[in-house]
Design an enzyme around this catalytic site. Structure first.
Site, short mmCIF file in Angstrom:
data_model
loop_
_atom_site.label_atom_id
_atom_site.label_comp_id
_atom_site.label_asym_id
_atom_site.label_seq_id
_atom_site.Cartn_x
_atom_site.Cartn_y
_atom_site.Cartn_z
N SER A 136 33.98 40.25 34.45
CA SER A 136 34.20 41.65 34.76
C SER A 136 35.64 41.91 35.20
O SER A 136 36.58 41.55 34.50
CB SER A 136 33.20 42.08 35.85
N MET A 137 35.85 42.51 36.37
CA MET A 137 37.18 42.78 36.88
C MET A 137 37.97 41.49 37.09
O MET A 137 39.20 41.49 37.07
CB MET A 137 37.09 43.57 38.19
N ASP A 156 27.45 47.12 27.72
CA ASP A 156 26.56 46.20 28.42
C ASP A 156 25.91 46.83 29.64
O ASP A 156 25.41 46.13 30.52
CB ASP A 156 27.32 44.93 28.83
N HIS A 207 25.49 43.59 32.13
CA HIS A 207 26.84 43.22 32.59
C HIS A 207 26.82 42.11 33.64
O HIS A 207 27.62 41.17 33.56
CB HIS A 207 27.53 44.46 33.16
#
Length: 627
Positions: free
Chosen positions: A285-286, A531, A582
């Protein structure tokens, strides 16, 4: 909390032990009684058995509905604030005694099945690969995402002493503080609006070690299944490390306050020195954006000073899991109006309760006072996300293009202008923000596109560009390998309908127009592909096309894409071993298999796998190679 514990034990049974903490099977593949452990091939992990009793589903739904009505009725009596302590006094034992025993027993049976489904095959993927001769080879360093990293208080001022070394993000302590002491929780979780660092007297830091990211709260796993499977190949704290970070901070402030990138560089160099092998970096992710920033920082003079060959010397592979490389569109309404799909689609009573507890303007203030979160605003502008008539990911059955990102049913004021593209939406946000937030964003990030190699080279010296893969290049590391693993097929926020907020009590200009529901619009939110959190264009464009353009990848770094369709087990609250969600994808069996193969030095055998139309969409993006 004793009342809730009693309720949990009465209905759900004792679940104090966490299966993820169970001891790993021994290398001989036998249990404690000497019986052989059966290895399940990866191909058989595709589906879990279905729980087929529809009768029990409805009974459990009935139980949940009954309990929900009682909770709703209780909260409806609280006109100003939610009084959780009042709920603690409710006699839930007497409530259970009034419920037919058959319903309670059915609830226990279904919960037992769900618990087994959530804890599926904790070590099986690793044991299967171990039986094929795959072993720990490369040191592994994991860079988690936003939800993955717990934040704990280290402040010793009077206001913080009650929270010392308690997590104010990522634990039940967070929930308790948020409900019972909201003002103090906000003061701790928000950064100073002018400096982007700790407020006076407050000291919140990222938890460290594997415990920082294996569970968000008790029972809600994040990285634990990956850790379990890595352990079966021989990984432990000597050759695996979690590089947790305070995701509220901008990358610049991460280094200024925590020396995060200096320490990450040292961990990587130590891993290579002690093992004799290059490291494998795993980001989620980030965390993928943070790692991309690091790859620039570590080379740059005056920063990491590693020079142009550092990455090729120390890094074998980068596993990019669900990486929000071009942002997450849902980040925009979060900082504009404190909303997203999850809030827009609540019923009237839930909206009332949420607003009384944490109003939209409070949520906006919190989101904006976390500069790191603004890295998730959409990158690439109209080239990636479309103009007023067209978007690359539009489909033939749509009635409205995704290109108009923010739409207004009534466009008759400065608060509700004409429909806006992503570029125009960004300008609108800046115009309608406080000076402190505008200065933080514009001084920290850049969301544009570099169309020439000359621009790319100039941007290599500008840290504001280092998080943007469309304005900077990959490292000059011809031996580096990048693996993009992400889920597809789960509806994801793509655009919104807004209206002027005419509520005299509101402190905001606009709000999502939840009155609009027709066609693909559901209460003001239009869903697209992705997602569930990050849109497909953000997960996939750079991997499928962008990093195949020379100026973004001049060294010819190998990039492989492996998409995973979202095929959840409908009886598993986390989606089971075939989810593409996700966060829940971190427990997906096939993802764990791929990660272990790369870590074990077998990544070259992975073939690309496309499920979506990302390649077709990418060809429609008006970003071209230089001629």
């Amino acid at each position: 909390m004793s009342t809730f514990n009693t309720l949990r034990r009465r209905v759900l049974g004792d679940s104090s032990s966490e299966p993820s903490r169970a001891p790993s099977p021994n290398p001989a593949f036998r249990d404690k009684d000497g019986d052989p452990i059966t290895l399940i091939p990866a191909s058989k992990l595709q589906k879990l058995s279905r729980y087929k009793s529809k009768r029990r589903q409805w009974l459990l739904f009935g139980l949940g509905g009954l309990f929900g009505i009682i909770i709703a009725a209780f909260f409806a009596q609280q006109h100003d604030v939610i009084n959780l302590e009042g709920l603690m006094d409710m006699n839930l034992d007497s409530l259970l005694d009034a419920i037919p025993a058959g319903i309670v027993n059915d609830a226990k049976d279904i919960t037992r099945h769900e618990r087994e489904t959530v804890n599926y095959d904790s070590f099986t993927v690793g044991l299967h690969l171990q039986s094929q001769g795959v072993q720990a080879r490369h040191p592994v360093i994991m860079i988690p995402g936003v939800i993955s990293t717990g934040l704990e208080s280290w402040g010793t001022e009077e206001v913080s002493r009650q929270y010392f070394r308690k997590r104010l993000w990522g634990s039940w302590s967070m929930m308790r503080a948020l409900v019972l002491d909201k003002a103090s929780w906000k003061r701790h979780i928000m950064l100073d609006k002018l400096t982007g660092l700790d407020p006076p007297g407050i000291k919140l830091r990222a938890a460290q070690g594997f415990d920082a990211a294996d569970f968000f709260i008790t029972g809600y796993w994040i990285w634990s299944k990956i850790l379990e499977n890595l352990a079966t190949l021989g990984y432990d704290p000597s050759n695996a490390f979690t590089a947790a970070y305070d995701w509220r901070l901008s990358c610049e402030k991460l280094e200024i306050r925590d020396h995060y990138f200096t320490r990450l560089k040292a961990h990587i160099e130590t891993g290579v020195k002690t093992s004799g092998e290059k490291v494998v970096l795993i980001s989620h992710s980030m965390g993928s954006q943070v790692l991309f920033y690091f790859l620039h920082w570590v080379e740059a003079e005056g920063h990491g000073a590693g020079g142009p060959t550092w990455v090729d010397t120390f890094v074998d592979s980068w596993i990019n899991i669900s990486g929000s490389m071009l942002g997450a569109l849902k980040g925009y309404p979060a900082v504009l109006s404190g909303e997203m799909k999850d809030t827009a689609q609540l019923n009237a009573f839930a909206v009332y309760g949420l607003e009384k507890f944490l109003a939209k303007h409070e949520r906006v203030e919190i989101f904006r006072a976390m500069p790191g979160a603004s890295s998730m605003l959409p990158i690439g502008g109209n080239a990636i996300w479309g103009n007023k008539t067209f978007a690359p990911d539009d489909t033939s059955n749509q009635t409205v293009s995704y290109g108009t990102f923010i739409n207004f049913k009534e466009s008759n004021s400065t608060q509700s202008p004409a429909n806006l593209t992503v570029d125009e939406s960004h300008a609108y946000l800046m115009e309608n923000s406080d000076t402190w937030y505008r200065d933080q964003v514009q001084g920290t990030y850049s969301y544009g596109v570099a169309h020439s190699k000359a621009e790319i080279e100039r941007n290599a010296k500008d840290p504001r560009k280092w998080m943007n893969p469309l304005e900077t290049r990959l490292p000059l590391a011809p031996h580096l390998k990048i693996y993009c693993f992400y889920g597809v097929g789960k509806p994801t926020e793509r655009s919104y309908w807004y209206r002027e907020d005419r509520d005299p009590m509101s402190k905001l200009n606009v709000t999502i127009d939840t009155s609009i529901t027709h066609g693909e619009i559901d209460r003001g939110v239009i869903m697209g592909e992705g997602d569930g959190t990050v849109p497909l264009m953000s997960n996939g464009y750079m991997c499928a096309k962008g990093w195949r353009i020379n100026r973004y990848n001049p060294a010819g770094v190998t990039v492989k894409v492996f998409e995973m369709p979202h095929e959840p087990d409908r009886f598993s609250p986390r989606g089971g071993p075939n989810t593409g969600d996700h966060v829940d994808i971190l427990g997906r069996a096939s993802l764990n298999d791929l990660i272990l193969r790369v870590a074990g030095g077998k990544g070259d055998h992975i073939e690309e796998n496309y499920v979506s139309n990302i390649r077709e969409y990418s060809e429609k993006v008006k970003i071209y190679d230089e001629r």
